[in-house]
Design a protein around this motif. Sequence first.
Motif, mmCIF file in Angstrom:
data_model
loop_
_atom_site.group_PDB
_atom_site.id
_atom_site.type_symbol
_atom_site.label_atom_id
_atom_site.label_comp_id
_atom_site.label_asym_id
_atom_site.label_seq_id
_atom_site.Cartn_x
_atom_site.Cartn_y
_atom_site.Cartn_z
ATOM 1 N N SER A 81 18.041 3.340 11.297
ATOM 2 C CA SER A 81 18.248 3.130 12.736
ATOM 3 C C SER A 81 16.922 3.082 13.480
ATOM 4 N N LEU A 82 15.905 3.718 12.899
ATOM 5 C CA LEU A 82 14.582 3.754 13.519
ATOM 6 C C LEU A 82 13.758 2.517 13.182
ATOM 7 N N GLY A 83 14.172 1.783 12.137
ATOM 8 C CA GLY A 83 13.457 0.551 11.813
ATOM 9 C C GLY A 83 12.854 0.486 10.430
ATOM 10 N N ALA A 84 13.177 1.432 9.524
ATOM 11 C CA ALA A 84 12.668 1.361 8.154
ATOM 12 C C ALA A 84 13.102 0.057 7.504
ATOM 13 N N ALA A 85 12.253 -0.495 6.635
ATOM 14 C CA ALA A 85 12.533 -1.776 5.995
ATOM 15 C C ALA A 85 13.411 -1.630 4.765
ATOM 16 N N ALA A 86 13.289 -0.525 4.046
ATOM 17 C CA ALA A 86 14.093 -0.272 2.846
ATOM 18 C C ALA A 86 14.080 1.219 2.585
ATOM 19 N N PHE A 87 15.083 1.707 1.843
ATOM 20 C CA PHE A 87 15.245 3.141 1.621
ATOM 21 C C PHE A 87 15.374 3.401 0.124
ATOM 22 N N GLY A 88 14.475 4.220 -0.411
ATOM 23 C CA GLY A 88 14.451 4.490 -1.836
ATOM 24 C C GLY A 88 15.066 5.821 -2.200
ATOM 25 N N ILE A 89 15.737 5.850 -3.351
ATOM 26 C CA ILE A 89 16.404 7.060 -3.826
ATOM 27 C C ILE A 89 15.973 7.322 -5.262
ATOM 28 N N SER A 90 15.547 8.537 -5.524
ATOM 29 C CA SER A 90 15.321 8.978 -6.900
ATOM 30 C C SER A 90 16.147 10.233 -7.134
ATOM 31 N N ILE A 113 4.160 -1.218 3.405
ATOM 32 C CA ILE A 113 3.761 0.165 3.159
ATOM 33 C C ILE A 113 4.908 0.875 2.456
ATOM 34 N N LEU A 114 4.598 1.598 1.390
ATOM 35 C CA LEU A 114 5.576 2.493 0.773
ATOM 36 C C LEU A 114 5.206 3.918 1.137
ATOM 37 N N LEU A 115 6.102 4.612 1.845
ATOM 38 C CA LEU A 115 5.915 6.026 2.176
ATOM 39 C C LEU A 115 6.569 6.828 1.063
ATOM 40 N N TYR A 116 5.744 7.462 0.236
ATOM 41 C CA TYR A 116 6.204 7.982 -1.050
ATOM 42 C C TYR A 116 5.891 9.469 -1.169
ATOM 43 N N GLY A 117 6.911 10.254 -1.471
ATOM 44 C CA GLY A 117 6.690 11.668 -1.766
ATOM 45 C C GLY A 117 6.633 12.571 -0.557
ATOM 46 N N CYS A 118 7.062 12.098 0.616
ATOM 47 C CA CYS A 118 7.103 12.977 1.788
ATOM 48 C C CYS A 118 8.264 13.955 1.641
ATOM 49 N N SER A 119 8.047 15.192 2.063
ATOM 50 C CA SER A 119 9.046 16.230 1.837
ATOM 51 C C SER A 119 9.865 16.576 3.071
ATOM 52 N N ARG A 120 9.476 16.050 4.235
ATOM 53 C CA ARG A 120 10.190 16.375 5.463
ATOM 54 C C ARG A 120 10.576 15.089 6.184
ATOM 55 N N LEU A 121 11.737 15.126 6.827
ATOM 56 C CA LEU A 121 12.221 13.951 7.536
ATOM 57 C C LEU A 121 11.331 13.598 8.716
ATOM 58 N N TRP A 122 10.741 14.592 9.361
ATOM 59 C CA TRP A 122 9.892 14.285 10.509
ATOM 60 C C TRP A 122 8.661 13.487 10.083
ATOM 61 N N GLN A 123 8.133 13.759 8.877
ATOM 62 C CA GLN A 123 7.000 12.980 8.381
ATOM 63 C C GLN A 123 7.412 11.532 8.129
ATOM 64 N N ALA A 167 0.848 -1.192 0.000
ATOM 65 C CA ALA A 167 0.000 0.000 0.000
ATOM 66 C C ALA A 167 0.885 1.244 0.000
ATOM 67 N N VAL A 168 0.408 2.294 -0.644
ATOM 68 C CA VAL A 168 1.182 3.526 -0.791
ATOM 69 C C VAL A 168 0.555 4.636 0.041
ATOM 70 N N LEU A 169 1.359 5.290 0.854
ATOM 71 C CA LEU A 169 0.925 6.455 1.619
ATOM 72 C C LEU A 169 1.888 7.600 1.357
ATOM 73 N N VAL A 214 7.790 -0.772 6.580
ATOM 74 C CA VAL A 214 7.619 0.504 5.900
ATOM 75 C C VAL A 214 8.876 0.825 5.096
ATOM 76 N N MET A 215 8.696 1.034 3.790
ATOM 77 C CA MET A 215 9.766 1.497 2.927
ATOM 78 C C MET A 215 9.566 2.993 2.680
ATOM 79 N N VAL A 216 10.654 3.743 2.595
ATOM 80 C CA VAL A 216 10.583 5.200 2.446
ATOM 81 C C VAL A 216 11.428 5.622 1.249
#
Length: 369
Positions: free
Chosen positions: A169-178, A117-127, A78-80, A142-144
Amino acid sequence: MKLDISLPLAGNISSAEGSDSSDVHLCSPGYDLIFADTKGITHLSLEETDDDDELALRYKEALDAAKKKAANSSHICAVLGCEDCTAEEYDCGAFEAAVFDYLEKMTLLRDLGAELILLYGCSRLWQMRAGVIAGEQAEIPVMVTVNADEDGKSENEIDYIAALITLQSLGAAAFGISSTDGIDKLPELLETALPHAEIPLIAVADLNSLDKTELRRMAYSGASVFINTAPDPDGSTADSLSELAVVFEPESEKDSYAAAVESEVFFLPDNIELSQPIECDWGMSDDLIDMDDENINSVCIILKSSDDVSLLAVNSNMSRLPVTVHANETNTLEAALRYFTGRLIVDSRCAIDKDQIRQLCDKYGAILY
């Protein structure tokens, strides 16, 4: 949470910035990763109704549509996005609202059959941090993803290595780069990130323009998950990706002993020399900016109350040195670790039980020194 599925994965999602859920392309059979069309489905988008049943119905429709297109071996993701949380100016209250909003949605999506969950298009690190914390609570990986230019900065000056260090370090499952400077810059960004990555890296790009050799280069640069930002109607790109044999090896040694703020990462020496303790007040941003002493390599901040934590949270990105915190109350220390937008160092001399300090550092990915 560990991404405990076979890699490499391939999936397809729209790259349109600020897109609504209708711009998300679902994948055809044969993909390993199928994206459900859930991004942007919020109470606000449902004509400002607070009807949880309607939200659940829309999510179910999106997940069912994805499942129909999925092969037996596919994983439903799912994408959020940031519109799926309370995207206010940052403070502790906004952060808790974001965690609550994400947690509500992730729990519902998990119960309806989403596996990731894919966390996609967030603009701030706190989000992004709020989403990862919510995923840990909802017990769903959660992948970001982060957009970066050739210098490794997002449009909001997030440093992508700082984001990687903080989120893994917080527990993300994978980290995406574009890459915002073109797909040809993406392998270099991946290569720079790989020595610091303890989780799989995702290449996010229009992959249809790459031949098998170029896709292989992307994999050897560090990508073990691929998200295609353009439709792949005949599945040819996915077929090429399925032939790649390079997978992420989390047991390999990584250089991730680093603290971070949103705009900068700090790789730490063996010996950390702390500044004279700084107390939190309304002028602390100037103190952090002016901190320039060749004899120190970390600023030490004393936290006495929740008000101190709030001041640290909103001023965290002003520091040009890694931040070490000292607190003598467990609740104060946990609040600092929860709300700091980055990765903190914790002074082990805090008057708190050492096992409690270690547990909190483990929970929030902080460094105990």
